[in-house]
Design an enzyme around this catalytic site. Structure first.
Site, PDB file in Angstrom:
ATOM      1  N   GLY A 131      37.348  26.703 106.193  1.00 20.12           N
ATOM      2  CA  GLY A 131      37.023  27.772 105.585  1.00 20.12           C
ATOM      3  C   GLY A 131      38.183  28.817 105.644  1.00 20.12           C
ATOM      4  N   SER A 133      40.561  29.161 102.299  1.00 23.24           N
ATOM      5  CA  SER A 133      40.770  29.849 101.048  1.00 23.24           C
ATOM      6  C   SER A 133      39.599  30.665 100.682  1.00 23.24           C
ATOM      7  CB  SER A 133      40.959  28.679  99.952  1.00 23.24           C
ATOM      8  OG  SER A 133      42.045  28.007 100.413  1.00 23.24           O
ATOM      9  N   SER A 165      35.977  22.104 100.932  1.00 22.99           N
ATOM     10  CA  SER A 165      35.747  20.597 100.801  1.00 22.99           C
ATOM     11  C   SER A 165      34.687  20.184 101.723  1.00 22.99           C
ATOM     12  CB  SER A 165      37.085  19.890 100.813  1.00 22.99           C
ATOM     13  OG  SER A 165      37.873  20.028  99.929  1.00 22.99           O
ATOM     14  N   GLU A 248      47.737  19.848 109.008  1.00 18.59           N
ATOM     15  CA  GLU A 248      47.328  19.173 107.594  1.00 18.59           C
ATOM     16  C   GLU A 248      48.219  18.657 106.811  1.00 18.59           C
ATOM     17  OE1 GLU A 248      45.598  22.298 105.321  1.00 18.59           O
ATOM     18  OE2 GLU A 248      44.186  20.698 104.100  1.00 18.59           O
ATOM     19  N   GLU A 376      54.784  24.523  95.014  1.00 15.99           N
ATOM     20  CA  GLU A 376      55.922  25.507  94.950  1.00 15.99           C
ATOM     21  C   GLU A 376      55.897  26.197  96.129  1.00 15.99           C
ATOM     22  OE1 GLU A 376      53.204  25.199  92.977  1.00 15.99           O
ATOM     23  OE2 GLU A 376      54.446  24.900  90.874  1.00 15.99           O
TER      24      GLU A 376
HETATM   25  C1  LIG Z   1      40.960  19.358  95.973  1.00  9.69           C
HETATM   26  C2  LIG Z   1      41.189  20.617  96.683  1.00  9.69           C
HETATM   27  C3  LIG Z   1      40.547  20.872  97.899  1.00  9.69           C
HETATM   28  C4  LIG Z   1      40.731  21.907  98.381  1.00  9.69           C
HETATM   29  N1  LIG Z   1      40.042  22.133  99.922  1.00  9.69           N
HETATM   30  C5  LIG Z   1      40.063  22.986 100.549  1.00  9.69           C
HETATM   31  C6  LIG Z   1      39.205  23.416 101.642  1.00  9.69           C
HETATM   32  O1  LIG Z   1      38.462  22.389 102.226  1.00  9.69           O
HETATM   33  N2  LIG Z   1      39.340  24.551 102.258  1.00  9.69           N
HETATM   34  C7  LIG Z   1      40.250  25.552 101.885  1.00  9.69           C
HETATM   35  O2  LIG Z   1      40.257  26.704 102.654  1.00  9.69           O
HETATM   36  N3  LIG Z   1      40.744  25.454 100.899  1.00  9.69           N
HETATM   37  C8  LIG Z   1      40.855  24.264 100.108  1.00  9.69           C
HETATM   38  N4  LIG Z   1      41.598  24.109  99.049  1.00  9.69           N
HETATM   39  C9  LIG Z   1      42.158  25.268  98.218  1.00  9.69           C
HETATM   40  C10 LIG Z   1      43.694  25.286  98.635  1.00  9.69           C
HETATM   41  O3  LIG Z   1      44.160  25.322  99.601  1.00  9.69           O
HETATM   42  C11 LIG Z   1      44.262  26.378  97.496  1.00  9.69           C
HETATM   43  O4  LIG Z   1      43.652  26.060  96.094  1.00  9.69           O
HETATM   44  C12 LIG Z   1      45.644  26.616  97.485  1.00  9.69           C
HETATM   45  O5  LIG Z   1      46.126  27.169  98.805  1.00  9.69           O
HETATM   46  C13 LIG Z   1      46.339  27.357  96.524  1.00  9.69           C
HETATM   47  O6  LIG Z   1      45.735  28.482  96.396  1.00  9.69           O
HETATM   48  P1  LIG Z   1      45.134  29.038  95.066  1.00  9.69           P
HETATM   49  O7  LIG Z   1      44.300  28.014  94.487  1.00  9.69           O
HETATM   50  O8  LIG Z   1      44.276  30.402  95.219  1.00  9.69           O
HETATM   51  O9  LIG Z   1      46.077  29.338  94.047  1.00  9.69           O
HETATM   52  P2  LIG Z   1      47.082  30.455  93.909  1.00  9.69           P
HETATM   53  O10 LIG Z   1      47.829  30.723  95.349  1.00  9.69           O
HETATM   54  O11 LIG Z   1      46.552  31.506  93.467  1.00  9.69           O
HETATM   55  O12 LIG Z   1      48.504  29.815  93.145  1.00  9.69           O
HETATM   56  C14 LIG Z   1      48.268  29.694  91.640  1.00  9.69           C
HETATM   57  C15 LIG Z   1      49.845  28.990  91.347  1.00  9.69           C
HETATM   58  O13 LIG Z   1      50.825  30.099  91.619  1.00  9.69           O
HETATM   59  C16 LIG Z   1      51.869  29.565  92.554  1.00  9.69           C
HETATM   60  N5  LIG Z   1      52.180  30.449  93.538  1.00  9.69           N
HETATM   61  C17 LIG Z   1      51.571  31.338  94.310  1.00  9.69           C
HETATM   62  N6  LIG Z   1      52.307  32.028  95.070  1.00  9.69           N
HETATM   63  C18 LIG Z   1      53.465  31.562  94.623  1.00  9.69           C
HETATM   64  C19 LIG Z   1      55.020  32.123  95.320  1.00  9.69           C
HETATM   65  N7  LIG Z   1      55.015  32.795  96.380  1.00  9.69           N
HETATM   66  N8  LIG Z   1      56.186  31.679  94.878  1.00  9.69           N
HETATM   67  C20 LIG Z   1      56.060  30.430  94.112  1.00  9.69           C
HETATM   68  N9  LIG Z   1      54.839  30.081  93.333  1.00  9.69           N
HETATM   69  C21 LIG Z   1      53.555  30.652  93.871  1.00  9.69           C
HETATM   70  C22 LIG Z   1      51.097  28.524  93.000  1.00  9.69           C
HETATM   71  O14 LIG Z   1      52.139  27.525  93.635  1.00  9.69           O
HETATM   72  C23 LIG Z   1      50.056  27.821  91.650  1.00  9.69           C
HETATM   73  O15 LIG Z   1      50.951  27.178  91.157  1.00  9.69           O
HETATM   74  C24 LIG Z   1      41.313  22.855  98.222  1.00  9.69           C
HETATM   75  C25 LIG Z   1      41.965  22.879  96.874  1.00  9.69           C
HETATM   76  C26 LIG Z   1      41.826  21.863  96.048  1.00  9.69           C
HETATM   77  C27 LIG Z   1      42.549  21.466  94.631  1.00  9.69           C
END
Ligand SMILES: Cc1cc2nc3c(=O)[nH]c(=O)nc-3n(C[C@H](O)[C@H](O)[C@H](O)COP(=O)(O)OP(=O)(O)OC[C@H]3O[C@@H](n4cnc5c(N)ncnc54)[C@H](O)[C@@H]3O)c2cc1C
Length: 392
Positions: A131, A133, A165, A248, A376
């Site tokens: 837990g 994100s 997840s 991880e 990224e």
């Molecule tokens: C299949 C799957 C399973 C997951 N399982 C879990 C889980 O079990 N538990 C959990 O806690 N999370 C989980 N996640 C979440 C995952 O860790 C996040 O999706 C990830 O950290 C990206 O965060 P966000 O989705 O909020 O995207 P954002 O952080 O909003 O990013 C959006 C885009 O902006 C880019 N970006 C953001 N900041 C920057 C920067 N400083 N420089 C350059 N580019 C940038 C990113 O690379 C991305 O392309 C899962 C995600 C997926 C897809």
């Protein structure tokens, strides 16, 4: 470096190979590179499989004996993973517990927490979810807003997590919460262990483009968590979380490698079956994937060696996650090209190769560059923290 195995190591390989042959259930064999963690029945089967492996001493082999492992050497670990891939065994269903939380508790947990939680992580009697994100805290994880207020012997937790997840099947969650809102962003965060059956937790599935709901939204409404479930010090959870994330990206990727290798071997079979083995372009692409897979494995050995010698994964472990996600997506792309339009067919179709696993795999691979740190962000970490390039 000597890559030959000793007689004892070869004997261990024989033992593992024979054990996997005798014990891996037929309904899990071969459905190994794109297995679902959304379907409750499939999760139950995978859970039973991890328990069987743990009872035989093959889960957490590298863990010290005092924590239920074998204190195994790097070479035995390599042999186990090679043999799991050869037998087309799925990865461990409780991999977040085994590869992320387990090492974190060994480092930061109290003796009581280790005794209570580690054994059931190994056997998958307790499945764990992560837990971390939130809707406004993904890449910028330190922005998390889920609050926990200490009231007597309990933290009272309110807020929302997302993309959890296996939240719908997990028994426990390792949760990041804000315990001091007045402190700077990276301070004032704490790391809690939360029983998913606690009143006030609501889990809502999120459907993914694979058609499945493997991850979830998780809501916390006045959830009471015993203060004894705090890992590390109050308000110092960021350091704990960084350790978990490093595992991880590094150790967990080493385990993900089993699926990648399984998929690659299947792809080679497909290329042959479809008469494409003489096509120079296809050959070149498969060879590039093969080289990438080998490099990933060697990089994994390097990390594992460091961890087994008492170190811990550092920022350079991000290279494994980065190259795994690129390979995973390239592999899905090459398979789609080789199979042609039938690659779009899902499992129910008689025309879908490998029971539709390729269709599932190609869609799932889109997430590889996001989960466990986006491409990224990993590139930023590598350029700033490993190569020492200027932030601007
Ligand atoms: C299949 C799957 C399973 C997951 N399982 C879990 C889980 O079990 N538990 C959990 O806690 N999370 C989980 N996640 C979440 C995952 O860790 C996040 O999706 C990830 O950290 C990206 O965060 P966000 O989705 O909020 O995207 P954002 O952080 O909003 O990013 C959006 C885009 O902006 C880019 N970006 C953001 N900041 C920057 C920067 N400083 N420089 C350059 N580019 C940038 C990113 O690379 C991305 O392309 C899962 C995600 C997926 C897809």
């Amino acid at each position: 470096m000597n890559f030959d195995f000793t007689a004892e190591q070869e004997a261990f390989r024989k033992e593992v190979r024979a054990w996997l042959e005798a014990n891996l259930p037929d309904d899990l064999r071969g459905r190994s590179f794109a297995s679902s963690r959304a379907d409750r029945d499939e999760v139950a089967r995978l859970r039973a499989w991890q328990k069987t492996m743990a009872d035989a001493g093959f889960v957490g082999m590298e863990w010290p004996r005092e924590f239920g492992g074998r204190g195994a050497s790097i070479v035995e670990m390599i042999i186990l993973y090679q043999e799991m891939a050869r037998a087309e065994s799925p990865q461990l269903v409780n991999r977040g517990g085994v590869s992320m939380l387990g090492p974190t508790l060994m480092k930061y947990g109290t003796p009581a927490q280790r005794a209570r939680f580690l054994p059931k992580i190994l056997t998958a009697e307790e499945l764990w979810c992560q837990g971390f994100s939130e809707p406004n805290a993904g890449s910028d994880l330190a922005n998390l807003q889920t609050r926990a207020v200490l009231e007597g012997d309990y933290f009272v937790v309110n807020g929302q997590k997302v993309w959890t997840s296996m939240g719908h099947v997990a028994d426990w969650c390792f949760l990041l919460v804000r315990t001091d809102p007045a402190a700077a962003k990276h301070k004032g965060i704490s790391f809690l262990l939360v029983d998913m059956k606690t009143p006030g937790i609501t889990v809502r599935p999120l459907r993914q483009m694979t058609g499945e709901a493997e991850f979830n939204e998780t809501f916390f409404d006045n959830v009471r968590v015993p203060a004894a479930n705090l890992v590390g010090k109050l308000n110092e959870g960021w350091g704990v979380a960084i350790t978990t994330l490093a595992y991880e990206r590094d150790l967990l990727t080493f385990i993900r490698h089993i699926s990648l290798r399984n998929a690659l071997h299947r792809l080679v079979k497909l290329v042959r079956e479809r008469g494409r083995a003489a096509d120079p372009i296809v050959r070149q692409k498969v060879a590039a994937l093969w080289i990438g897979e080998q490099a990933l494995q060697l990089n994994g050995y390097r990390s594992l060696t460091r961890i087994l010698r008492g170190g811990q994964p550092g920022p350079e472990g991000s290279t494994s996650k980065l190259s795994w996600s690129q390979l995973d997506q390239e592999l899905a792309q090459v398979a789609t090209e080789v199979i042609g339009p039938a690659s779009q067919l899902a499992g129910e179709s008689a025309w879908a190769p490998d029971e539709g696993q390729w269709e599932f795999y190609a869609l799932l691979a889109q997430a590889s560059g996001i989960r466990a740190g986006t491409t990224e962000i990993l590139k930023n970490i590598l350029s700033e923290r490993v190569l020492g390039l200027p932030k601007d």
